[in-house]
Design an enzyme around this catalytic site. Sequence first.
Site, PDB file in Angstrom:
ATOM      1  N   SER A   1       0.838  -1.194   0.000  1.00  0.00           N
ATOM      2  CA  SER A   1       0.000   0.000   0.000  1.00  0.00           C
ATOM      3  C   SER A   1       0.877   1.250   0.000  1.00  0.00           C
ATOM      4  O   SER A   1       1.680   1.437  -0.908  1.00  0.00           O
ATOM      5  CB  SER A   1      -0.977  -0.040   1.190  1.00  0.00           C
ATOM      6  OG  SER A   1      -1.970   0.945   1.073  1.00  0.00           O
TER       7      SER A   1
ATOM      8  N   GLU B   1      -2.031  -2.454  -8.118  1.00  0.00           N
ATOM      9  CA  GLU B   1      -3.289  -2.625  -7.381  1.00  0.00           C
ATOM     10  C   GLU B   1      -3.605  -1.303  -6.706  1.00  0.00           C
ATOM     11  O   GLU B   1      -2.779  -0.396  -6.673  1.00  0.00           O
ATOM     12  CB  GLU B   1      -3.164  -3.759  -6.358  1.00  0.00           C
ATOM     13  CG  GLU B   1      -2.130  -3.518  -5.259  1.00  0.00           C
ATOM     14  CD  GLU B   1      -2.699  -2.850  -4.020  1.00  0.00           C
ATOM     15  OE1 GLU B   1      -3.861  -3.093  -3.658  1.00  0.00           O
ATOM     16  OE2 GLU B   1      -1.959  -2.052  -3.403  1.00  0.00           O
TER      17      GLU B   1
ATOM     18  N   HIS C   1      -4.900  -5.143  -1.525  1.00  0.00           N
ATOM     19  CA  HIS C   1      -5.917  -4.905  -0.506  1.00  0.00           C
ATOM     20  C   HIS C   1      -7.075  -5.889  -0.674  1.00  0.00           C
ATOM     21  O   HIS C   1      -8.195  -5.504  -0.988  1.00  0.00           O
ATOM     22  CB  HIS C   1      -6.442  -3.476  -0.606  1.00  0.00           C
ATOM     23  CG  HIS C   1      -5.441  -2.420  -0.318  1.00  0.00           C
ATOM     24  ND1 HIS C   1      -4.503  -2.006  -1.240  1.00  0.00           N
ATOM     25  CD2 HIS C   1      -5.228  -1.678   0.788  1.00  0.00           C
ATOM     26  CE1 HIS C   1      -3.754  -1.045  -0.703  1.00  0.00           C
ATOM     27  NE2 HIS C   1      -4.177  -0.823   0.513  1.00  0.00           N
TER      28      HIS C   1
END
Length: 310
Positions: A119, A215, A280
């Site tokens: 992330s 992502e 995620h």
Amino acid sequence: MTDVKELRRPERLAPGARVAVVAPSGPVPEERLQAGLGLLRGWGLDPVVAPHVLDRHDTFDYLAGKDADRAADLQNAWCDPSVDAVLCARGGYGAQRMVDLLDWEAMRAAGPKVFVGFSDITALHEAFATRLGLVTLHGPMAAGVDFVKNARAQDHLRATLFAPETVRTIVSGGTALVPGRARGVTLGGCLTLLAAGLGTPHTRPGAAGGLLCLEDVGEETYRLDRCLTQLLRAGWLDGVRGLLLGSWENCDTPDRVRALLADRLGTLGVPVAEDVGFGHCDGALTIPFGVLAELDADAGTLTLDEPALR
């Protein structure tokens, strides 16, 4: 533009290894941290928590304490010779604010060790690649919901850390958005962070020669479009060998996101695998960055030339 290079692989972990938990980005829920520490101890590891992991910034409550303190925690953990791995507690936002405060010369002198996160930690994956030349692991974080609650996420990270030869082929269950096979060096992470890193220090000039993993979470389709278009216009995707698309949790409907990805990435002329199962999402797979690998988009597999860790 030079191709993305293979990076140096750190040593795998063994029972009794000391792992430091740091919070380079957002604030960490104590209950989840304690649960994660319990899991790590159950693996036979010796987790230690950096001093500022549970801090909250006085003004900006989306930060886990002051930039200088978050940087000091990471640097001190990395430079501690008794620490074998540094695991991020969670993402959120804040890594970009502290990455330039790190003493990269001192960290390089400390030698290679394992680094895990995803992330917001994408900014640090890029920095570790460019400044330290090290393979890093895009995987579950010590106080993350997925790590604490999902057996697949736990098992795949554990295998990567302790027995990396057992997960040389990563079977994603994904499908081909664009069919074909491609070889290259893995890199990537969160799309918005990669776009935000363009033109900044400690970021690669492009993904040429790479297998790019992308992502994101919680983004409107037009925002994903903007980031992909920015990467395309900047030439950052020129020469990329293949793409692996992970989760797009809390984004638009799967059909809408798929249509955008096909529109923006389908014309690159390289294999693209979707639904690869990292990022995620529940049961997120651990993907090493900086290793030479082969993508088979049709089979939904990523096969590493060598184990992620030595």
